[in-house]
Scaffold this active site. Sequence first.
Site, PDB file in Angstrom:
ATOM      1  N   HIS A  28      -2.028   0.368   9.896  1.00 51.55           N
ATOM      2  CA  HIS A  28      -2.048   0.381   8.432  1.00 51.55           C
ATOM      3  C   HIS A  28      -2.501  -1.002   7.931  1.00 51.55           C
ATOM      4  O   HIS A  28      -1.741  -1.750   7.322  1.00 51.55           O
ATOM      5  CB  HIS A  28      -0.641   0.722   7.927  1.00 51.55           C
ATOM      6  CG  HIS A  28      -0.550   0.855   6.454  1.00 51.55           C
ATOM      7  ND1 HIS A  28       0.001  -0.119   5.644  1.00 51.55           N
ATOM      8  CD2 HIS A  28      -0.973   1.836   5.629  1.00 51.55           C
ATOM      9  CE1 HIS A  28      -0.084   0.288   4.387  1.00 51.55           C
ATOM     10  NE2 HIS A  28      -0.658   1.460   4.358  1.00 51.55           N
ATOM     11  N   THR A  29      -3.748  -1.313   8.217  1.00 46.78           N
ATOM     12  CA  THR A  29      -4.272  -2.617   7.791  1.00 46.78           C
ATOM     13  C   THR A  29      -4.597  -2.570   6.302  1.00 46.78           C
ATOM     14  O   THR A  29      -4.792  -1.508   5.726  1.00 46.78           O
ATOM     15  CB  THR A  29      -5.565  -2.945   8.558  1.00 46.78           C
ATOM     16  OG1 THR A  29      -6.375  -1.773   8.587  1.00 46.78           O
ATOM     17  CG2 THR A  29      -5.255  -3.379   9.966  1.00 46.78           C
ATOM     18  N   ASP A  54      -6.810   7.073   4.941  1.00 51.49           N
ATOM     19  CA  ASP A  54      -7.144   6.114   3.867  1.00 51.49           C
ATOM     20  C   ASP A  54      -8.327   5.256   4.288  1.00 51.49           C
ATOM     21  O   ASP A  54      -8.569   5.053   5.484  1.00 51.49           O
ATOM     22  CB  ASP A  54      -5.931   5.219   3.568  1.00 51.49           C
ATOM     23  CG  ASP A  54      -4.848   5.993   2.818  1.00 51.49           C
ATOM     24  OD1 ASP A  54      -5.089   7.161   2.474  1.00 51.49           O
ATOM     25  OD2 ASP A  54      -3.770   5.419   2.596  1.00 51.49           O
ATOM     26  N   ASP A  55      -9.022   4.713   3.272  1.00 55.67           N
ATOM     27  CA  ASP A  55     -10.274   4.023   3.609  1.00 55.67           C
ATOM     28  C   ASP A  55     -10.072   2.639   4.220  1.00 55.67           C
ATOM     29  O   ASP A  55     -11.019   2.048   4.733  1.00 55.67           O
ATOM     30  CB  ASP A  55     -11.234   3.964   2.394  1.00 55.67           C
ATOM     31  CG  ASP A  55     -10.643   3.262   1.183  1.00 55.67           C
ATOM     32  OD1 ASP A  55      -9.530   2.717   1.290  1.00 55.67           O
ATOM     33  OD2 ASP A  55     -11.317   3.257   0.119  1.00 55.67           O
ATOM     34  N   ASP A  56      -8.844   2.086   4.173  1.00 58.66           N
ATOM     35  CA  ASP A  56      -8.671   0.704   4.628  1.00 58.66           C
ATOM     36  C   ASP A  56      -7.952   0.568   5.971  1.00 58.66           C
ATOM     37  O   ASP A  56      -7.784  -0.538   6.464  1.00 58.66           O
ATOM     38  CB  ASP A  56      -7.932  -0.113   3.552  1.00 58.66           C
ATOM     39  CG  ASP A  56      -6.607   0.519   3.156  1.00 58.66           C
ATOM     40  OD1 ASP A  56      -6.395   1.713   3.448  1.00 58.66           O
ATOM     41  OD2 ASP A  56      -5.778  -0.187   2.557  1.00 58.66           O
ATOM     42  N   GLU A 105       5.147  11.045   1.693  1.00 58.96           N
ATOM     43  CA  GLU A 105       5.023  11.754   2.970  1.00 58.96           C
ATOM     44  C   GLU A 105       6.161  12.756   3.122  1.00 58.96           C
ATOM     45  O   GLU A 105       5.946  13.914   3.506  1.00 58.96           O
ATOM     46  CB  GLU A 105       5.038  10.760   4.144  1.00 58.96           C
ATOM     47  CG  GLU A 105       3.875   9.781   4.160  1.00 58.96           C
ATOM     48  CD  GLU A 105       4.066   8.546   3.288  1.00 58.96           C
ATOM     49  OE1 GLU A 105       5.087   8.491   2.545  1.00 58.96           O
ATOM     50  OE2 GLU A 105       3.210   7.638   3.323  1.00 58.96           O
TER      51      GLU A 105
HETATM   52  N1  UDP Z   1      -6.821   4.646  -3.830  1.00 59.29           N
HETATM   53  C1  UDP Z   1      -7.398   5.356  -4.872  1.00 59.29           C
HETATM   54  N2  UDP Z   1      -7.205   4.916  -6.167  1.00 59.29           N
HETATM   55  C2  UDP Z   1      -6.473   3.806  -6.460  1.00 59.29           C
HETATM   56  C3  UDP Z   1      -5.878   3.097  -5.401  1.00 59.29           C
HETATM   57  C4  UDP Z   1      -6.057   3.559  -4.095  1.00 59.29           C
HETATM   58  O1  UDP Z   1      -8.078   6.343  -4.645  1.00 59.29           O
HETATM   59  O2  UDP Z   1      -6.324   3.469  -7.662  1.00 59.29           O
HETATM   60  C5  UDP Z   1      -7.039   5.092  -2.451  1.00 59.29           C
HETATM   61  C6  UDP Z   1      -7.441   3.979  -1.483  1.00 59.29           C
HETATM   62  O3  UDP Z   1      -8.844   3.824  -1.451  1.00 59.29           O
HETATM   63  C7  UDP Z   1      -6.853   4.443  -0.168  1.00 59.29           C
HETATM   64  C8  UDP Z   1      -5.620   5.256  -0.595  1.00 59.29           C
HETATM   65  O4  UDP Z   1      -5.815   5.603  -1.964  1.00 59.29           O
HETATM   66  O5  UDP Z   1      -7.735   5.272   0.557  1.00 59.29           O
HETATM   67  C9  UDP Z   1      -4.315   4.457  -0.459  1.00 59.29           C
HETATM   68  O6  UDP Z   1      -4.417   3.279  -1.236  1.00 59.29           O
HETATM   69  P1  UDP Z   1      -4.054   1.833  -0.661  1.00 59.29           P
HETATM   70  O7  UDP Z   1      -4.746   1.661   0.639  1.00 59.29           O
HETATM   71  O8  UDP Z   1      -4.333   0.817  -1.698  1.00 59.29           O
HETATM   72  O9  UDP Z   1      -2.497   2.007  -0.471  1.00 59.29           O
HETATM   73  P2  UDP Z   1      -1.508   1.441   0.649  1.00 59.29           P
HETATM   74  O10 UDP Z   1      -2.299   0.792   1.719  1.00 59.29           O
HETATM   75  O11 UDP Z   1      -0.671   0.491  -0.087  1.00 59.29           O
HETATM   76  O12 UDP Z   1      -0.780   2.628   1.096  1.00 59.29           O
HETATM   77 MN    MN Z   2      -4.069   1.115   2.527  1.00 62.01          MN
END
Ligand code: UDP
Ligand code: MN
Length: 329
Positions: A302-303, A186-188, A275
Amino acid sequence: MLSNSGVDELFIYQDMRRGMKRKLFIVFVALFLTLLFFLALSDRGTTRLYKELETLRFNFSRLLGDCETVPRKPDLPVIYAITPTYARPVQKAELTRLSHTFRLVPALHWIIVEDASKPSALVGKLVNKSGIPHTILTAPTPKEWKLREKDPNWKKPRGVLQRNRALQWLRENLKPKDKAVIYFADDDNVYSLELFDEMRWTKGVSVWPVGLVGGLLVERPILNPKTGRVTGWNAAWRPERPFPIDMAGFAISAPLLLSRPNAKFSLTSDRGFQESHLLQALTTRDKLEPRADRCTKVYVWHTRTESPKLNAELARRKAKKNMNDEIEV
Ligand code: UDP
Ligand code: MN
């Protein structure tokens, strides 16, 4: 004029020089052969030397800013990192951080799946500039499955159709025997470089701890100390899940994925079961391959990034004044 003895002396002198040169040459060749001999004797030595050279080459290319030459040793399995992403004020910041991590990982192919109906200029430019081998795909989430602004983020699954789009691309583009590994990045999140070395040699499904998730400092597999196999989990949230593990906590070998054409994510899985839904189609608990020093190290967190407050920006937009439109943020 030289006397006879003078000529003799010159010949003797030249002979001596030739002799010395020959001796020096022999000593040099002998030294070189000895070095080769020792290198050849120690296989580990050569491997180490090779690795050192690779690192040097890598650092040089970094110094020169030549991103295309990230070493891609042909025998290194390629890591396919799948990143769903969507347009929002922090998107460029998140993708910049992630791309700077990925630039340090050899043999990585980045699959970015935009949650949009067509690719964006922002993502395209950023990824091209990074020099990372990549594929950009798109998969829009239908409106009814999108989170609304005030929704808590667990209300709807995120990234589901984007990850499935990437799995489809892999099934269409990889061959069953390709040495490769698939990871959902994921990107965050925050990724430490060790993580990629750990996952690269996955045979089926490998697992490791994930920091800052599920209400705990760390969620991780529990191992049997004798066998080193996974016997359970230390998860606190819904620990009865078949695989109580975060998306960032496992990697799948490409041959395994290709051998299970039905393995994918589902929009209608219960909350937190994405998962498990995928992993149940791929493996069983006893087959999992623990990584990160027998699951004792945290190499991924998981930031989450706070949404910035942009009240003043919105006010300007309403007034159509000083909108910062001309600058990409
Ligand atoms: N994401 C997406 N569309 C959305 C919301 C999230 O493509 O409408 C992507 C987001 O960029 C990330 C992944 O899906 O790479 C997981 O989302 P998020 O980090 O918000 O979820 P969490 O951290 O709660 O698992
Ligand atoms: Mn996330």
